[in-house]
Design an enzyme around this catalytic site. Sequence first.
Site, mmCIF file in Angstrom:
data_model
loop_
_atom_site.group_PDB
_atom_site.id
_atom_site.type_symbol
_atom_site.label_atom_id
_atom_site.label_comp_id
_atom_site.label_asym_id
_atom_site.label_seq_id
_atom_site.Cartn_x
_atom_site.Cartn_y
_atom_site.Cartn_z
ATOM 1 N N GLN A 1 18.342 -64.506 -67.104
ATOM 2 C CA GLN A 1 17.798 -63.912 -65.893
ATOM 3 C C GLN A 1 17.408 -65.006 -64.890
ATOM 4 O O GLN A 1 16.755 -65.981 -65.247
ATOM 5 C CB GLN A 1 16.579 -63.033 -66.202
ATOM 6 C CG GLN A 1 16.929 -61.670 -66.740
ATOM 7 C CD GLN A 1 17.299 -61.707 -68.215
ATOM 8 O OE1 GLN A 1 16.532 -62.181 -69.032
ATOM 9 N NE2 GLN A 1 18.464 -61.200 -68.555
ATOM 10 N N GLY A 2 17.826 -64.827 -63.646
ATOM 11 C CA GLY A 2 17.582 -65.819 -62.609
ATOM 12 C C GLY A 2 18.759 -66.744 -62.371
ATOM 13 O O GLY A 2 18.770 -67.501 -61.410
ATOM 14 N N ASP A 3 19.760 -66.697 -63.256
ATOM 15 C CA ASP A 3 20.970 -67.503 -63.066
ATOM 16 C C ASP A 3 22.075 -66.731 -62.338
ATOM 17 O O ASP A 3 23.118 -67.295 -62.002
ATOM 18 C CB ASP A 3 21.506 -67.993 -64.416
ATOM 19 C CG ASP A 3 20.595 -69.018 -65.062
ATOM 20 O OD1 ASP A 3 20.047 -69.864 -64.332
ATOM 21 O OD2 ASP A 3 20.417 -68.975 -66.296
ATOM 22 N N SER A 4 21.876 -65.439 -62.132
ATOM 23 C CA SER A 4 22.883 -64.612 -61.461
ATOM 24 C C SER A 4 23.403 -65.262 -60.184
ATOM 25 O O SER A 4 22.636 -65.829 -59.402
ATOM 26 C CB SER A 4 22.288 -63.252 -61.087
ATOM 27 O OG SER A 4 22.337 -62.362 -62.161
ATOM 28 N N ASP B 1 31.916 -58.176 -58.548
ATOM 29 C CA ASP B 1 30.560 -58.695 -58.417
ATOM 30 C C ASP B 1 30.575 -60.069 -57.749
ATOM 31 O O ASP B 1 30.285 -61.086 -58.368
ATOM 32 C CB ASP B 1 29.877 -58.750 -59.790
ATOM 33 C CG ASP B 1 28.379 -59.004 -59.679
ATOM 34 O OD1 ASP B 1 27.826 -58.876 -58.566
ATOM 35 O OD2 ASP B 1 27.755 -59.336 -60.715
#
Length: 260
Positions: free
Chosen positions: A206-209, A118
Amino acid sequence: MKRQLVRWSSLAAGALLATGAMAFPAQAGEVTPGVVGGTRAAQGEFPFMVRLSMGCGGAMITRQVVLTAAHCVGATGNNTSITATVGQVDLQSASATKIKSTKVYRAPGYSSASSGKDWALIKLASAVPAAVTTLPIASTTAYDSGTFTVAGWGAASEGGAQQRYLLKANVPFVSDASCASAYPGLVQAASLCAGNLASGGVDTCQGDSGGPMFRRDSANNWIQVGITSWGEGCARPGKPGVYTQVSTYASAISAAAATL
């Protein structure tokens, strides 16, 4: 069932694509923190941090290349649809620098965040300003333990809104064995886990990926050891954050960056 596998908000991304700008919660004095359990980062504290317009984070690993998560981008190839915001902790600052992408390189063989690989690279149309530093990546496992720092503009609570200001937090290393107990089937060679296993309370969300997990090296300089990838919910007890283990892919990342 996992409430949210990858730490990327498809709803936020949809809103962004529709409006061309990230929506933030209304502010009254102090902004609600992002990164669960985090505090606001000072301007210039982490000058390598990048906010990407699809709702992910990243870090500059060269003057023109961003390292992020594969699940944040599409297939390898020319791509001018992504905007990188750099140089400011406040995404609404008039002095923030915004640079368009030119290419995306997604890890060969990537299929899903929990399956490994990833990681991805984004080449920008121009080099970042001098004040934006690069973040070296760990090429060995020497720094893959201890206490790590995470940062991002993601949600402050599970299912929450994206944030205007960069937040930071410290998270402790979680062993592969403990992480695999929390997540049966964990690809241990591809994963580095962190969080307060017993109590939760501090985590990426969520949003820190795609954002970096980093720590100090032997010379007291920042070094990136992980890429925010996935987890069950945010900051739940017994459910640590799972990060792409950068040392596993360091040679492939460096080789790919050199070709962009």
